[in-house]
Design a protein around this motif. Structure first.
Motif, PDB file in Angstrom:
ATOM      1  N   ASP A  70       0.838  -1.206   0.000  1.00 18.50           N
ATOM      2  CA  ASP A  70       0.000   0.000   0.000  1.00 18.50           C
ATOM      3  C   ASP A  70       0.871   1.253   0.000  1.00 18.50           C
ATOM      4  N   ASP A  71       1.915   1.253   0.824  1.00 14.94           N
ATOM      5  CA  ASP A  71       2.833   2.407   0.857  1.00 14.94           C
ATOM      6  C   ASP A  71       3.535   2.596  -0.488  1.00 14.94           C
ATOM      7  N   CYS A  72       3.893   1.486  -1.131  1.00 16.60           N
ATOM      8  CA  CYS A  72       4.570   1.572  -2.437  1.00 16.60           C
ATOM      9  C   CYS A  72       3.648   2.187  -3.494  1.00 16.60           C
ATOM     10  N   LEU A  73       2.377   1.815  -3.460  1.00  5.45           N
ATOM     11  CA  LEU A  73       1.413   2.411  -4.392  1.00  5.45           C
ATOM     12  C   LEU A  73       1.306   3.914  -4.166  1.00  5.45           C
ATOM     13  N   ASP A  74       1.204   4.311  -2.887  1.00  6.40           N
ATOM     14  CA  ASP A  74       1.090   5.729  -2.562  1.00  6.40           C
ATOM     15  C   ASP A  74       2.350   6.495  -2.962  1.00  6.40           C
ATOM     16  N   ALA A  75       3.488   5.792  -2.956  1.00  7.74           N
ATOM     17  CA  ALA A  75       4.754   6.442  -3.313  1.00  7.74           C
ATOM     18  C   ALA A  75       4.967   6.522  -4.816  1.00  7.74           C
ATOM     19  N   GLY A  76       4.057   5.903  -5.606  1.00  5.20           N
ATOM     20  CA  GLY A  76       4.135   6.058  -7.054  1.00  5.20           C
ATOM     21  C   GLY A  76       4.486   4.829  -7.852  1.00  5.20           C
ATOM     22  N   SER A  77       4.510   3.648  -7.233  1.00  2.00           N
ATOM     23  CA  SER A  77       4.814   2.431  -7.998  1.00  2.00           C
ATOM     24  C   SER A  77       3.725   2.162  -9.033  1.00  2.00           C
ATOM     25  N   ASP A  78       4.149   1.815 -10.247  1.00  2.00           N
ATOM     26  CA  ASP A  78       3.200   1.419 -11.297  1.00  2.00           C
ATOM     27  C   ASP A  78       2.802  -0.042 -11.147  1.00  2.00           C
ATOM     28  N   LEU A  79       3.757  -0.844 -10.665  1.00  2.00           N
ATOM     29  CA  LEU A  79       3.562  -2.295 -10.628  1.00  2.00           C
ATOM     30  C   LEU A  79       4.057  -2.835  -9.291  1.00  2.00           C
ATOM     31  N   ILE A  80       3.210  -3.639  -8.640  1.00  3.33           N
ATOM     32  CA  ILE A  80       3.577  -4.366  -7.422  1.00  3.33           C
ATOM     33  C   ILE A  80       3.601  -5.850  -7.772  1.00  3.33           C
ATOM     34  N   ILE A  81       4.715  -6.523  -7.468  1.00  6.30           N
ATOM     35  CA  ILE A  81       4.806  -7.967  -7.676  1.00  6.30           C
ATOM     36  C   ILE A  81       4.816  -8.634  -6.307  1.00  6.30           C
ATOM     37  N   LEU A  82       3.817  -9.467  -6.029  1.00  2.00           N
ATOM     38  CA  LEU A  82       3.727 -10.204  -4.774  1.00  2.00           C
ATOM     39  C   LEU A  82       4.067 -11.671  -5.033  1.00  2.00           C
ATOM     40  N   ASP A  83       5.020 -12.183  -4.281  1.00  2.00           N
ATOM     41  CA  ASP A  83       5.547 -13.534  -4.480  1.00  2.00           C
ATOM     42  C   ASP A  83       5.384 -14.299  -3.172  1.00  2.00           C
ATOM     43  N   GLY A  84       4.556 -15.354  -3.179  1.00  2.00           N
ATOM     44  CA  GLY A  84       4.379 -16.131  -1.956  1.00  2.00           C
ATOM     45  C   GLY A  84       3.554 -17.376  -2.188  1.00  2.00           C
ATOM     46  N   VAL A  85       3.452 -18.207  -1.172  1.00  2.00           N
ATOM     47  CA  VAL A  85       2.612 -19.407  -1.267  1.00  2.00           C
ATOM     48  C   VAL A  85       1.142 -18.995  -1.325  1.00  2.00           C
ATOM     49  N   PHE A  86       0.707 -18.107  -0.440  1.00  2.00           N
ATOM     50  CA  PHE A  86      -0.654 -17.553  -0.422  1.00  2.00           C
ATOM     51  C   PHE A  86      -1.716 -18.639  -0.609  1.00  2.00           C
ATOM     52  N   ILE A  87      -1.665 -19.647   0.229  1.00  2.00           N
ATOM     53  CA  ILE A  87      -2.594 -20.775   0.080  1.00  2.00           C
ATOM     54  C   ILE A  87      -3.904 -20.558   0.824  1.00  2.00           C
ATOM     55  N   TYR A  88      -3.894 -19.708   1.861  1.00  2.00           N
ATOM     56  CA  TYR A  88      -5.082 -19.555   2.695  1.00  2.00           C
ATOM     57  C   TYR A  88      -6.086 -18.589   2.069  1.00  2.00           C
ATOM     58  N   PRO A  89      -7.373 -18.944   2.081  1.00  2.00           N
ATOM     59  CA  PRO A  89      -8.401 -18.023   1.553  1.00  2.00           C
ATOM     60  C   PRO A  89      -8.354 -16.654   2.217  1.00  2.00           C
ATOM     61  N   GLU A  90      -8.001 -16.615   3.511  1.00  2.00           N
ATOM     62  CA  GLU A  90      -7.939 -15.330   4.210  1.00  2.00           C
ATOM     63  C   GLU A  90      -6.888 -14.406   3.597  1.00  2.00           C
ATOM     64  N   GLU A  91      -5.803 -14.984   3.093  1.00  2.00           N
ATOM     65  CA  GLU A  91      -4.767 -14.169   2.450  1.00  2.00           C
ATOM     66  C   GLU A  91      -5.290 -13.574   1.139  1.00  2.00           C
ATOM     67  N   ILE A  92      -5.970 -14.399   0.354  1.00  2.00           N
ATOM     68  CA  ILE A  92      -6.523 -13.921  -0.916  1.00  2.00           C
ATOM     69  C   ILE A  92      -7.570 -12.840  -0.668  1.00  2.00           C
ATOM     70  N   ASP A  93      -8.415 -13.048   0.359  1.00  2.00           N
ATOM     71  CA  ASP A  93      -9.421 -12.038   0.696  1.00  2.00           C
ATOM     72  C   ASP A  93      -8.765 -10.715   1.075  1.00  2.00           C
ATOM     73  N   ALA A  94      -7.693 -10.779   1.865  1.00  2.00           N
ATOM     74  CA  ALA A  94      -7.014  -9.556   2.290  1.00  2.00           C
ATOM     75  C   ALA A  94      -6.391  -8.831   1.100  1.00  2.00           C
ATOM     76  N   ILE A  95      -5.801  -9.590   0.181  1.00  2.00           N
ATOM     77  CA  ILE A  95      -5.209  -8.988  -1.025  1.00  2.00           C
ATOM     78  C   ILE A  95      -6.284  -8.305  -1.853  1.00  2.00           C
ATOM     79  N   HIS A  96      -7.384  -9.014  -2.086  1.00  2.00           N
ATOM     80  CA  HIS A  96      -8.471  -8.451  -2.893  1.00  2.00           C
ATOM     81  C   HIS A  96      -9.096  -7.235  -2.223  1.00  2.00           C
ATOM     82  N   SER A  97      -9.308  -7.339  -0.926  1.00  2.00           N
ATOM     83  CA  SER A  97      -9.953  -6.249  -0.205  1.00  2.00           C
ATOM     84  C   SER A  97      -9.155  -4.964  -0.320  1.00  2.00           C
ATOM     85  N   LEU A  98      -7.844  -5.039  -0.130  1.00  2.00           N
ATOM     86  CA  LEU A  98      -7.008  -3.835  -0.181  1.00  2.00           C
ATOM     87  C   LEU A  98      -6.986  -3.223  -1.571  1.00  2.00           C
ATOM     88  N   PHE A  99      -6.652  -4.027  -2.575  1.00  2.00           N
ATOM     89  CA  PHE A  99      -6.394  -3.451  -3.894  1.00  2.00           C
ATOM     90  C   PHE A  99      -7.671  -3.118  -4.655  1.00  2.00           C
TER      91      PHE A  99
END
Length: 458
Positions: A70-99
């Protein structure tokens, strides 16, 4: 590229995530983009033994990563690359909710490979980077992988080279952003597949389905809340509306859809009539609370009902941990054994409404979640079906109980248990109760949204 994009690349350890992400970062930098590459491991608690790495700890790590994103977006990033296992539905929900709230486009990719390949790749790593083979197997075999993430593209990293994977993702990042509807469960592929199963006659636009209701002898939308017609479709839509009436159901009163249709009707001499209007109940439960305690503080009546309901021994089973096909049969049994059958409002009477939800349930989609409550003899007495809009908000699609379940207040028990299961202590729970004029829903609601049915006639 004028829009901001988040690329989520997930998968098991040794599936090729880091190689892909590092290469993608370099390619996008060469295109002149401002890039932030955020691997989950950078934010990861190192915990041993493995059993101590709980969902709570994992979510804390993921939320820390998202705060930096979120801070990177506010600072002007055009592209955010997130790299992780992200297997839990709660993680996907949090990602979707923010962006989604920030209006950022999200692209989902999952890299896969066969278990022997993953173990071999792991052994080829530097000693300090290797994981125990047992941990690779544990992650690969986790049943949570069976639950689909909306619009995720799965790529076999043994079938495609890193260069070809990066080329595919790069092309998606750089292409002009198409107009897409707001997060809406009734514009999803699975919902629209259910629509096609239910209705032999339908008119399909890019994001909207109009269906012929044989019983009412009318056309109506089976896409609700808020959606769009593309610019190219306007002439075709206008021609359709000039030939026959169409009822647009469950529109959000302040949606772009309502204003678009109202203006279209005015401009072309069509009649536009609000057939009904009501306040639809919404439940917003904040993070770090207890669901039942939060709900009953607003309603003494609910407190009494829930206390009485919990005096009856019951068991509630969920589609994420039980056999979905059997649960669905039990839900149909409940639906046929209650007051709705006498009112001809059970699912089989409503243009086979059961077919609407079948594709989502059978696909093990992350967006469909079914609960069925059984009495102490194992007889199903109540059920609840929730659909996620892909951005962290749930919609109460169906809820009901049998005559027997009603006597034991199983419907209340089922619904509250369902909410407790869906609740995420890190992001809370946002639930649109969808319906209208339901006294019990009013006991739960702490917000409302104006909805209406809009009829347009030549």
């Amino acid at each position: 590229m004028k829009h901001k994009t988040v690329v989520v690349i997930r998968g098991t350890p040794a599936s090729g995530k880091s190689t892909t992400c590092n290469h993608l970062k370099d390619v996008m930098l060469a295109q002149g983009l401002t890039v932030s590459y955020l691997p989950w491991d950078t934010f990861h608690h190192f915990v041993e033994p493995r059993t101590y790495l709980t969902l709570k700890i994992i979510m804390e790590d993921t939320l820390r990563l998202l705060k930096v994103a979120d801070d990177c977006l506010d600072a002007g990033s055009d592209l955010i690359i997130l790299d992780g296992v992200f297997i839990y539905p709660e993680e996907i929900d949090a990602i979707h909710s923010l962006f989604t709230q920030k209006g950022v486009r999200i692209l989902h990719y999952r890299l896969v490979a066969q278990e022997p390949t993953l173990i071999t790749r792991n052994q080829e790593r530097a000693v300090e980077d290797r994981l125990p083979a047992s941990r690779i197997k544990e992650v690969v075999q986790d049943s949570l992988w069976e639950h689909n993430v909306p619009h995720e593209i799965v790529l076999d990293s043994t079938e495609y080279s890193p260069d070809s994977i990066v080329a595919l993702i790069s092309q998606a990042i750089m292409q002009p952003e198409s107009i897409v509807p707001l997060a809406n469960p009734t514009t999803s592929h699975l919902w629209r597949l259910g629509t096609a199963l239910r209705y032999p006659e339908l008119r399909r636009f890019e994001h909207v389905d109009l269906v012929w209701q044989e019983g009412q002898q009318q056309w109506q939308s089976n896409t609700f809340f808020d959606f769009i017609f593309t610019v190219q479709e306007e002439k075709e839509l206008r021609s359709f509306l000039q030939r026959q009436p169409v009822l647009f159901k469950y529109l959000n009163a302040k949606s772009r859809t309502y204003f678009y249709l109202h203006d279209l009707a005015q401009q072309h001499g069509l009649q536009c009539h609000e057939e009904s209007k009501w306040s639809a109940p919404i439940v917003n439960i904040p993070p770090e609370t207890t669901v039942a305690d939060f709900l009953i503080q607003h309603s003494t009546r609910l407190k009494r009902s829930l206390k009485k309901a919990r005096t009856h021994p019951t068991v509630t089973r969920y589609s994420t941990s039980s056999q979905t096909e059997q649960l669905w049969q039990d839900a149909l049994y409940v639906d046929a054994k209650g007051w709705k059958t006498t009112q001809q409002s059970d699912m089989r009477s409503l243009n086979r409404e059961d077919l609407q939800y079948l594709p989502g349930l059978l696909s093990n989609s992350h967006q469909y979640h079914l609960a069925v409550t059984y009495d102490d003899k194992g007889t199903p007495g109540a059920w609840s079906l929730m659909i996620n809009n892909g951005a962290g908000q749930w919609y109460a699609a169906k809820w009901g109980c049998s005559y027997l379940g009603r006597e034991k207040l199983m419907g209340i028990h089922c619904l509250i248990s369902h909410l407790e299961t869906l609740y995420c202590p890190y992001t809370g729970l946002q639930l649109d109760l969808w319906g209208r004029e339901n006294e019990f829903y009013d006991q739960l609601a702490n917000q409302y949204i104006e909805r209406l049915h809009l009829r347009i006639t030549p």
